[in-house]
Design a protein around this motif. Structure first.
Motif, PDB file in Angstrom:
ATOM      1  N   LYS A 116     -20.119  22.437   4.635  1.00 57.32           N
ATOM      2  CA  LYS A 116     -20.647  22.721   5.715  1.00 57.32           C
ATOM      3  C   LYS A 116     -20.320  23.856   6.396  1.00 57.32           C
ATOM      4  O   LYS A 116     -20.728  24.169   7.457  1.00 57.32           O
ATOM      5  CB  LYS A 116     -20.741  21.426   6.664  1.00 57.32           C
ATOM      6  CG  LYS A 116     -21.415  20.143   5.867  1.00 57.32           C
ATOM      7  CD  LYS A 116     -21.088  18.953   7.029  1.00 57.32           C
ATOM      8  CE  LYS A 116     -21.766  17.721   6.343  1.00 57.32           C
ATOM      9  NZ  LYS A 116     -21.507  16.525   6.989  1.00 57.32           N
ATOM     10  N   ILE A 117     -19.076  24.048   6.180  1.00 57.46           N
ATOM     11  CA  ILE A 117     -18.539  25.259   7.146  1.00 57.46           C
ATOM     12  C   ILE A 117     -17.905  26.359   6.258  1.00 57.46           C
ATOM     13  O   ILE A 117     -17.416  26.435   5.304  1.00 57.46           O
ATOM     14  CB  ILE A 117     -17.214  24.669   7.547  1.00 57.46           C
ATOM     15  CG1 ILE A 117     -17.520  23.422   8.608  1.00 57.46           C
ATOM     16  CG2 ILE A 117     -16.132  25.571   8.372  1.00 57.46           C
ATOM     17  CD1 ILE A 117     -18.168  23.750   9.723  1.00 57.46           C
ATOM     18  N   GLU A 118     -18.067  27.701   6.963  1.00 62.32           N
ATOM     19  CA  GLU A 118     -17.524  28.839   6.378  1.00 62.32           C
ATOM     20  C   GLU A 118     -16.367  29.291   7.442  1.00 62.32           C
ATOM     21  O   GLU A 118     -16.517  29.003   8.506  1.00 62.32           O
ATOM     22  CB  GLU A 118     -18.364  30.031   6.285  1.00 62.32           C
ATOM     23  CG  GLU A 118     -19.569  29.523   4.911  1.00 62.32           C
ATOM     24  CD  GLU A 118     -18.751  29.280   3.751  1.00 62.32           C
ATOM     25  OE1 GLU A 118     -17.664  30.046   3.541  1.00 62.32           O
ATOM     26  OE2 GLU A 118     -19.466  28.724   2.854  1.00 62.32           O
ATOM     27  N   LEU A 119     -15.325  30.067   7.104  1.00 62.45           N
ATOM     28  CA  LEU A 119     -14.436  30.619   8.104  1.00 62.45           C
ATOM     29  C   LEU A 119     -14.460  32.019   8.034  1.00 62.45           C
ATOM     30  O   LEU A 119     -14.345  32.763   6.995  1.00 62.45           O
ATOM     31  CB  LEU A 119     -12.988  30.103   7.780  1.00 62.45           C
ATOM     32  CG  LEU A 119     -12.545  28.421   7.759  1.00 62.45           C
ATOM     33  CD1 LEU A 119     -11.372  28.231   7.490  1.00 62.45           C
ATOM     34  CD2 LEU A 119     -13.090  27.882   9.206  1.00 62.45           C
ATOM     35  N   ILE A 120     -14.480  32.465   9.330  1.00 66.39           N
ATOM     36  CA  ILE A 120     -14.592  34.029   9.452  1.00 66.39           C
ATOM     37  C   ILE A 120     -13.345  34.308  10.298  1.00 66.39           C
ATOM     38  O   ILE A 120     -13.116  33.744  11.376  1.00 66.39           O
ATOM     39  CB  ILE A 120     -15.727  34.441  10.250  1.00 66.39           C
ATOM     40  CG1 ILE A 120     -17.196  34.213   9.106  1.00 66.39           C
ATOM     41  CG2 ILE A 120     -15.871  35.872  10.657  1.00 66.39           C
ATOM     42  CD1 ILE A 120     -18.527  34.131   9.905  1.00 66.39           C
ATOM     43  N   TRP A 127     -12.811  31.561  12.899  1.00 65.87           N
ATOM     44  CA  TRP A 127     -14.027  30.813  13.568  1.00 65.87           C
ATOM     45  C   TRP A 127     -14.622  29.691  12.461  1.00 65.87           C
ATOM     46  O   TRP A 127     -14.541  30.072  11.273  1.00 65.87           O
ATOM     47  CB  TRP A 127     -14.999  31.903  13.644  1.00 65.87           C
ATOM     48  CG  TRP A 127     -14.588  32.744  15.153  1.00 65.87           C
ATOM     49  CD1 TRP A 127     -14.386  34.085  14.828  1.00 65.87           C
ATOM     50  CD2 TRP A 127     -14.293  32.594  16.494  1.00 65.87           C
ATOM     51  NE1 TRP A 127     -13.912  34.995  16.073  1.00 65.87           N
ATOM     52  CE2 TRP A 127     -13.845  33.926  16.899  1.00 65.87           C
ATOM     53  CE3 TRP A 127     -14.157  31.463  17.131  1.00 65.87           C
ATOM     54  CZ2 TRP A 127     -13.598  33.966  18.212  1.00 65.87           C
ATOM     55  CZ3 TRP A 127     -13.808  31.422  18.184  1.00 65.87           C
ATOM     56  CH2 TRP A 127     -13.678  32.726  18.949  1.00 65.87           C
ATOM     57  N   ALA A 128     -14.790  28.600  13.013  1.00 65.65           N
ATOM     58  CA  ALA A 128     -15.426  27.691  12.196  1.00 65.65           C
ATOM     59  C   ALA A 128     -16.942  28.336  12.391  1.00 65.65           C
ATOM     60  O   ALA A 128     -17.732  28.046  13.423  1.00 65.65           O
ATOM     61  CB  ALA A 128     -15.345  26.432  12.585  1.00 65.65           C
ATOM     62  N   VAL A 129     -17.807  28.314  11.258  1.00 62.85           N
ATOM     63  CA  VAL A 129     -19.184  28.851  11.236  1.00 62.85           C
ATOM     64  C   VAL A 129     -20.082  27.848  10.232  1.00 62.85           C
ATOM     65  O   VAL A 129     -19.456  27.371   9.084  1.00 62.85           O
ATOM     66  CB  VAL A 129     -19.210  30.271  11.024  1.00 62.85           C
ATOM     67  CG1 VAL A 129     -20.618  30.808  10.883  1.00 62.85           C
ATOM     68  CG2 VAL A 129     -18.421  30.887  12.067  1.00 62.85           C
TER      69      VAL A 129
END
Length: 199
Positions: free
Chosen positions: A7-11, A54-56
């Protein structure tokens, strides 16, 4: 890996971007603590001592746009998308994508001084700490915190951190029930008290 990791990608956070710094401040205010430490975090990030992500939402989340709308309605000052502009991670150059994104939270990873880890019974090298996880209160209960933690653990084991051990910096359950701690967190309407959950 958590069943919510997809559900999440990190930037990476860009400590040189006024927009990224302002959003971090806004999210720490929403979190309820440590917003005053943002200037120190900027310095630490620029030195490669602490790396923020950032959680995206990943593109695979089916109701992604509705969830972003729910977050922005709760936090209207976060309506403007950020751009992926971080040119390095822990002093290692990277090519930013310049893609726009709306962060729903953030998390930090750091390598502590060897003597600090040894004092806690950890090896002097190879330990990466996870700090300061925050997920929008408007989105609690959807597994996004678990997904963020899972992705953070994965990133911590990769270059440039290369963790052998991942440690979590958090309040113990016992600390959270102490009246003085609860007053600091929830007194005078600071934060809404969490609902009791059965474990």
């Amino acid at each position: 890996m958590s069943r919510h990791a997809w559900k999440i990608e990190l930037i990476p956070w860009d400590p040189s971007s006024p927009g990224h710094v302002r959003r971090m401040y806004d999210q720490r205010v929403a979190c309820g603590w440590r917003a005053d430490e943002i200037p120190q975090w900027v310095d630490a990030a620029k030195k490669g001592e602490r790396i923020f992500y950032w959680a995206v939402f990943s593109d695979a989340v089916p109701d992604r746009e509705a969830l972003i709308k729910k977050h922005v309605e709760a936090y209207p000052n976060e309506a403007i998308a950020l751009e992926d502009t971080a040119a390095e991670i822990r002093l290692v150059p990277r090519q930013p994508t310049l893609a726009e994104f709306t962060p729903i939270g953030h998390v930090a990873v750091a390598i502590h001084k060897p003597e600090e880890d040894e004092r806690l019974g950890l090896p002097p090298t190879g330990t990466v700490w996870i700090h300061g996880l925050y997920i929008s209160r408007a989105l609690h209960g959807g597994g996004f915190g678990a997904g963020t933690m899972s992705k953070t653990e994965e990133i911590a084991t990769q270059s440039p951190m290369n963790a052998k051990i991942v440690a979590l910096d958090t309040l113990s359950r016992e600390s959270q029930t102490v009246p003085e701690t609860r007053e600091i967190l929830y007194g005078n309407g600071r934060l809404p008290e969490p609902k009791a959950r059965k474990m």
